[in-house]
Design an enzyme around this catalytic site. Structure first.
Site, PDB file in Angstrom:
ATOM      1  CD  GLU A 103      60.465   0.462  42.449  1.00 38.71           C
ATOM      2  OE1 GLU A 103      61.021   1.415  43.023  1.00 38.71           O
ATOM      3  OE2 GLU A 103      59.242   0.241  42.498  1.00 38.71           O
ATOM      4  NE  ARG A 160      68.286  10.745  43.866  1.00 39.18           N
ATOM      5  CZ  ARG A 160      67.586   9.817  43.194  1.00 39.18           C
ATOM      6  NH1 ARG A 160      67.141  10.073  41.991  1.00 39.18           N
ATOM      7  NH2 ARG A 160      67.332   8.653  43.729  1.00 39.18           N
ATOM      8  CE  LYS A 173      63.469   4.294  38.472  1.00 35.76           C
ATOM      9  NZ  LYS A 173      63.726   2.931  38.965  1.00 35.76           N
TER      10      LYS A 173
HETATM   11  P1  ATP Z   1      64.150   7.611  40.290  1.00 31.52           P
HETATM   12  O1  ATP Z   1      64.081   8.695  41.303  1.00 31.52           O
HETATM   13  O2  ATP Z   1      64.617   8.066  38.960  1.00 31.52           O
HETATM   14  O3  ATP Z   1      62.906   6.805  40.198  1.00 31.52           O
HETATM   15  P2  ATP Z   1      65.276   5.584  41.927  1.00 31.52           P
HETATM   16  O4  ATP Z   1      66.336   5.912  42.901  1.00 31.52           O
HETATM   17  O5  ATP Z   1      63.927   5.325  42.443  1.00 31.52           O
HETATM   18  O6  ATP Z   1      65.304   6.672  40.790  1.00 31.52           O
HETATM   19  P3  ATP Z   1      66.127   2.927  41.449  1.00 31.52           P
HETATM   20  O7  ATP Z   1      65.728   2.031  40.353  1.00 31.52           O
HETATM   21  O8  ATP Z   1      65.656   2.611  42.809  1.00 31.52           O
HETATM   22  O9  ATP Z   1      65.671   4.378  41.026  1.00 31.52           O
HETATM   23  O10 ATP Z   1      67.693   3.160  41.437  1.00 31.52           O
HETATM   24  C1  ATP Z   1      68.672   2.159  41.338  1.00 31.52           C
HETATM   25  C2  ATP Z   1      69.983   2.717  41.817  1.00 31.52           C
HETATM   26  O11 ATP Z   1      70.336   3.879  41.064  1.00 31.52           O
HETATM   27  C3  ATP Z   1      69.906   3.167  43.268  1.00 31.52           C
HETATM   28  O12 ATP Z   1      71.069   2.752  43.918  1.00 31.52           O
HETATM   29  C4  ATP Z   1      69.811   4.656  43.184  1.00 31.52           C
HETATM   30  O13 ATP Z   1      70.318   5.253  44.325  1.00 31.52           O
HETATM   31  C5  ATP Z   1      70.613   4.959  41.925  1.00 31.52           C
HETATM   32  N1  ATP Z   1      70.183   6.215  41.304  1.00 31.52           N
HETATM   33  C6  ATP Z   1      68.944   6.545  40.902  1.00 31.52           C
HETATM   34  N2  ATP Z   1      68.905   7.807  40.438  1.00 31.52           N
HETATM   35  C7  ATP Z   1      70.169   8.285  40.537  1.00 31.52           C
HETATM   36  C8  ATP Z   1      70.791   9.530  40.227  1.00 31.52           C
HETATM   37  N3  ATP Z   1      70.101  10.554  39.716  1.00 31.52           N
HETATM   38  N4  ATP Z   1      72.105   9.666  40.480  1.00 31.52           N
HETATM   39  C9  ATP Z   1      72.822   8.656  40.989  1.00 31.52           C
HETATM   40  N5  ATP Z   1      72.306   7.459  41.308  1.00 31.52           N
HETATM   41  C10 ATP Z   1      70.987   7.265  41.086  1.00 31.52           C
HETATM   42 MG    MG Z   2      63.601   3.733  43.884  1.00 30.69          MG
END
Ligand code: ATP
Ligand code: MG
Length: 580
Positions: A50, A274, A284
């Site tokens: 995102e 994760r 983020k």
């Molecule tokens: P955040 O919690 O940091 O905002 P998010 O999951 O909302 O992270 P996205 O931009 O939606 O961030 O993530 C893109 C991809 O990265 C998704 O497939 C998500 O599952 C993966 N991802 C995000 N954070 C992690 C993490 N800490 N470990 C492994 N994969 C991750």
């Molecule tokens: Mg997300």
């Protein structure tokens, strides 16, 4: 290590072998699907960030999986921006994400945006309404929450649940046309308000939001929710294996429900753990707070766990990929030691970083029996790990700088470095013996007088006598000045989220995570150092040139100190190190 199971990255890169290749259940699923010809031999993955912040080391894990597995099976990976939330998304983030994925060493096949699919998603929503599988609800967000029930109690049907198809079609079209204010209505899937899975209790598919989108502008004032947009986007791109983190496990039945009801390409969602790191926040939202509230200098502050910050700090893509490949994937969330990440960083830099001499906290040394107008070029090895890296000349002269730490007037036991009457080796130089100390009014040593033994040039005595310490130095006359930024952990607690009531995670920020040394002294060969270049400052650690650096005004970041606590931990319990 299972030789049939290298990840694509570890197969092609030089560098340390990860301690073990963890069993990779996702790879097993792919192999099984290939064997059963489930997707006609295709492997199609996607990385779906995102664009609401910069990528961090957690994303690196997802990227390595998405791209790494597809590469291994000659498949394809799309980069898809999951841009369904116009209020928080910006082009700045889109650009930084593309830069970071490339920097990590991956190349996407298709570049897409969920917003590319808004028309298709709308059409499919209309289809679901027509088939009686979706309805417009006028309940407020709070009411929807109340009606939803709990884990132990079933939910209740909304009074609007049985609207006719015609009325739903009309209302949904008018939602799209902008007739209703934000939050006044939503479109919901009609599934089961009594389902034990809360995600199936008539989840919201669309909300009204009069907001300008970074790509579609003001075309839309209704936006699809993640659960409705994501699986359908996967399906449109014919993604075969859609990897995401464990919190989406309970969403999988919904992911499948939409695909089945629409009768579209059956993408498969697979969840993995994760990445969490000690002393680090990987959200983020929290990282944005650090930036906005001024706790760090920006998204790419070298203390940030963002890929931009890590790159600026001096991390290499290889170190990150090796780390990710060594932690493996699992079905339970855990936390990885920050020391382990740093271990992989050192292992990689050890192979590639040229050695140089730099003095961070200078103490003047005068060699009384060395001619005042003389200077010599000493031969120094650039990288003992890489014979091809050759040697260089380092100027030696009468007045040198050594590290303040390398002199003690009253040396404790076990302290073998310079002290009155003591002889030590200057790296690549001569043996010197301390004869006297000049002190300032506070009694601190400011100038050390020594004599040198001309018979020890290069660092060895002809008579075979030994010294117990070798210290680094820089010729005062030839030295160049630099600012050096020393970084420490950004948080003082292993789990930064652990706070007293009424506090937030910023209460655990480390007040001394940054120390700036204004005038370090470097050997002159560093005059040509360019932003991004990495070096080992002998005996001190790995340092890289910061982009703030200008010719004549060098700025270095300490990437990581030399001491490796993880290597010790690993020796202690090898079994635990592979996977935590
Ligand atoms: P955040 O919690 O940091 O905002 P998010 O999951 O909302 O992270 P996205 O931009 O939606 O961030 O993530 C893109 C991809 O990265 C998704 O497939 C998500 O599952 C993966 N991802 C995000 N954070 C992690 C993490 N800490 N470990 C492994 N994969 C991750
Ligand atoms: Mg997300």
């Amino acid at each position: 290590m299972n030789p049939s199971n290298p990840t694509a990255e570890s197969a092609t890169k030089p560098g340390p072998e990860p301690p073990s290749t963890p069993s990779n259940f996702i790879r097993d699923i792919i192999v099984e699907d290939l064997n059963s010809n489930r997707y006609q031999g295709r492997v199609q993955t996607r990385f779906p960030p995102e664009p609401n912040g910069y990528l961090h080391i957690g994303h690196a894990k997802a990227i390595c999986l998405d791209f790494g597995l597809a590469n291994e099976f000659h498949g394809h990976t799309n980069l898809r921006f999951d841009d369904t939330n116009p209020e928080k998304e910006e082009t700045e983030y889109v650009d930084s994400i593309m830069e970071d994925v490339r920097w990590l060493g991956f190349h996407w096949d298709g570049l897409y945006y969920a917003s590319d699919y808004f028309d298709q998603l709308y059409e499919w929503a209309v289809k679901l309404i027509t088939e009686g599988k979706a309805y417009v609800d006028d309940l407020s967000a709070d009411q929807i929450r109340e009606y939803r029930g709990t884990l132990t109690q079933p939910g209740n049907n909304s009074p609007y649940r049985n609207r006719s198809v015609e009325e739903n079609l009309d209302l949904f079209a008018r939602m799209k046309a902008g007739e209703f204010p934000d939050g006044s209505r939503v479109l919901r899937a009609k599934i089961d308000m009594a389902s034990p899975n809360l995600n199936l209790r008539d989840p919201v598919m669309y909300r009204i939001l009069h907001a300008t989108h970074h790509r579609t502008g003001d075309k839309w004032c209704i936006y699809p929710m993640y659960d409705y947009a994501h699986g359908q986007s996967d399906s449109i791109e014919k993604v075969t294996h859609s990897m995401c983190t464990l919190e989406f496990q309970d969403h999988r039945p919904l992911y499948n429900w939409f695909i089945e009801q629409l009768g579209i390409f059956p993408s498969q969602q697979i969840e993995f753990d994760r990445l969490n790191l000690t002393y680090t926040v990987l959200s983020k939202r929290k990282l944005l707070q650090l930036v906005q509230r001024g706790f760090v200098r920006g998204w790419d502050d070298p203390r940030m766990p963002t890929l931009g910050g890590m790159r600026r700090r001096g991390y290499t893509p290889e170190a990150i990929r090796n780390f990710v490949s060594s932690i493996g994937v699992s079905k339970t969330d855990g936390s990885i030691e920050l020391a382990m990440l740093e271990h992989f960083l050192r292992e990689d830099l050890n192979l590639r970083a040229p050695r140089v001499m730099a003095v961070l906290r200078p103490l003047k040394v005068v060699i009384d029996n060395y001619p005042d107008n003389q200077a010599e070029d000493m031969d120094a090895v650039n990288n003992p790990e890489d014979p091809g890296a050759g040697t260089r000349k380092v100027p030696f002269s009468r007045v040198l700088y050594i590290e303040q730490d390398d002199f003690r007037e009253d040396p404790p036991k076990q302290y073998y470095r310079l002290s009155p009457g003591r002889e030590v080796r200057l790296r690549y130089g001569y043996f010197i013996t301390c004869s006297s100390v000049v002190k300032n009014d506070q009694g601190e040593p400011v100038e050390i007088h020594c004599t040198y033994d001309p018979e020890t040039r290069g660092g060895n005595a002809r008579d075979g006598r030994r010294v117990k310490a070798t210290i680094h130095w820089v010729s005062a006359r030839h030295a160049i000045d630099a600012e050096v930024r020393l970084y420490d952990k950004l948080f003082t607690k292993e789990n930064p989220g652990e706070v007293e009531e009424g506090q937030d995670f910023t209460a655990n920020l480390n007040p001394s995570s940054l120390e700036v040394i204004a005038k370090a002294k470097l050997e002159p060969s560093l005059g040509q150092a360019a932003a991004g270049n990495s070096y080992q400052f002998e005996r001190l650690g790995y340092f890289c040139v910061d982009p703030d650096s200008k010719p004549g005004n060098l700025v270095f970041n300490r990437t990581v100190a030399l001491k490796d606590t993880w290597a010790k931990i690993e020796k202690g319990h090898t079994a635990k190190a592979g996977r935590s």
